[in-house]
Design a protein around this motif. Structure first.
Motif, PDB file in Angstrom:
ATOM      1  N   ARG A 174       0.921  -1.174  -0.027  1.00  0.00           N
ATOM      2  CA  ARG A 174       0.030   0.151  -0.051  1.00  0.00           C
ATOM      3  C   ARG A 174       0.688   1.331  -0.006  1.00  0.00           C
ATOM      4  O   ARG A 174       0.492   2.188  -0.730  1.00  0.00           O
ATOM      5  CB  ARG A 174      -0.811   0.006   1.102  1.00  0.00           C
ATOM      6  N   ALA A 175       1.932   1.204   0.899  1.00  0.00           N
ATOM      7  CA  ALA A 175       2.795   2.556   0.850  1.00  0.00           C
ATOM      8  C   ALA A 175       3.442   2.495  -0.536  1.00  0.00           C
ATOM      9  O   ALA A 175       3.809   3.562  -1.094  1.00  0.00           O
ATOM     10  CB  ALA A 175       4.074   2.347   2.010  1.00  0.00           C
ATOM     11  N   LEU A 176       3.913   1.506  -1.153  1.00  0.00           N
ATOM     12  CA  LEU A 176       4.581   1.545  -2.568  1.00  0.00           C
ATOM     13  C   LEU A 176       3.768   2.397  -3.352  1.00  0.00           C
ATOM     14  O   LEU A 176       3.775   3.044  -4.141  1.00  0.00           O
ATOM     15  CB  LEU A 176       5.138   0.351  -2.948  1.00  0.00           C
ATOM     16  N   HIS A 182       3.134   5.915  -2.807  1.00  0.00           N
ATOM     17  CA  HIS A 182       4.158   6.661  -3.330  1.00  0.00           C
ATOM     18  C   HIS A 182       4.112   6.902  -4.845  1.00  0.00           C
ATOM     19  O   HIS A 182       4.471   7.742  -5.383  1.00  0.00           O
ATOM     20  CB  HIS A 182       5.408   6.086  -2.877  1.00  0.00           C
ATOM     21  N   ARG A 183       3.993   5.857  -5.615  1.00  0.00           N
ATOM     22  CA  ARG A 183       3.862   5.916  -6.948  1.00  0.00           C
ATOM     23  C   ARG A 183       2.762   6.933  -7.358  1.00  0.00           C
ATOM     24  O   ARG A 183       2.945   7.696  -8.400  1.00  0.00           O
ATOM     25  CB  ARG A 183       3.456   4.340  -7.731  1.00  0.00           C
ATOM     26  N   ILE A 184       1.555   6.838  -6.722  1.00  0.00           N
ATOM     27  CA  ILE A 184       0.482   7.551  -7.351  1.00  0.00           C
ATOM     28  C   ILE A 184       0.768   9.230  -6.984  1.00  0.00           C
ATOM     29  O   ILE A 184       0.755   9.974  -7.823  1.00  0.00           O
ATOM     30  CB  ILE A 184      -0.819   7.223  -6.305  1.00  0.00           C
ATOM     31  N   ALA A 227       1.404  12.107  -9.905  1.00  0.00           N
ATOM     32  CA  ALA A 227       0.311  13.298  -9.548  1.00  0.00           C
ATOM     33  C   ALA A 227       1.520  14.648  -9.524  1.00  0.00           C
ATOM     34  O   ALA A 227       1.326  15.744 -10.227  1.00  0.00           O
ATOM     35  CB  ALA A 227      -0.138  13.288  -8.269  1.00  0.00           C
ATOM     36  N   ARG A 228       2.549  14.620  -8.888  1.00  0.00           N
ATOM     37  CA  ARG A 228       3.700  15.640  -8.931  1.00  0.00           C
ATOM     38  C   ARG A 228       4.023  15.757 -10.231  1.00  0.00           C
ATOM     39  O   ARG A 228       4.260  17.016 -11.043  1.00  0.00           O
ATOM     40  CB  ARG A 228       4.744  15.072  -8.228  1.00  0.00           C
TER      41      ARG A 228
END
Length: 72
Positions: free
Chosen positions: A26-28, A31-33, A37-38
């Motif tokens: 979930r953390a990975l 982070h990718r999302i 977005a950035r």
């Protein structure tokens, strides 16, 4: 009887490891999302800046003169 009930309620070692793995995944994914977005925000900002930038008409005349072509 109480100790048997407590052992059945507590997660097993395999279940705890699976929960830990799920947390890592979930953390990975989060982070990718966030990174996408950035990147998307940055790309949109750059695109807006390029579209808003006004072209200098004298720069075109100067480039035409350098090429030896008649000015507009």
């Amino acid at each position: 009887m109480t100790s048997a009930t407590i052992r059945l309620v507590a997660p097993t070692q395999v279940e705890r490891r699976l929960l830990g793995l799920a947390d890592l995944l979930r953390a990975l994914v989060e982070h990718r999302i966030e990174r996408r977005a950035r990147t998307r925000t940055l790309a949109l900002d750059l695109l807006r800046e390029q579209q808003a930038r006004r072209q200098d008409p004298h720069a075109v005349d100067h480039m035409l003169a350098q090429l030896g072509l008649p000015r507009r």
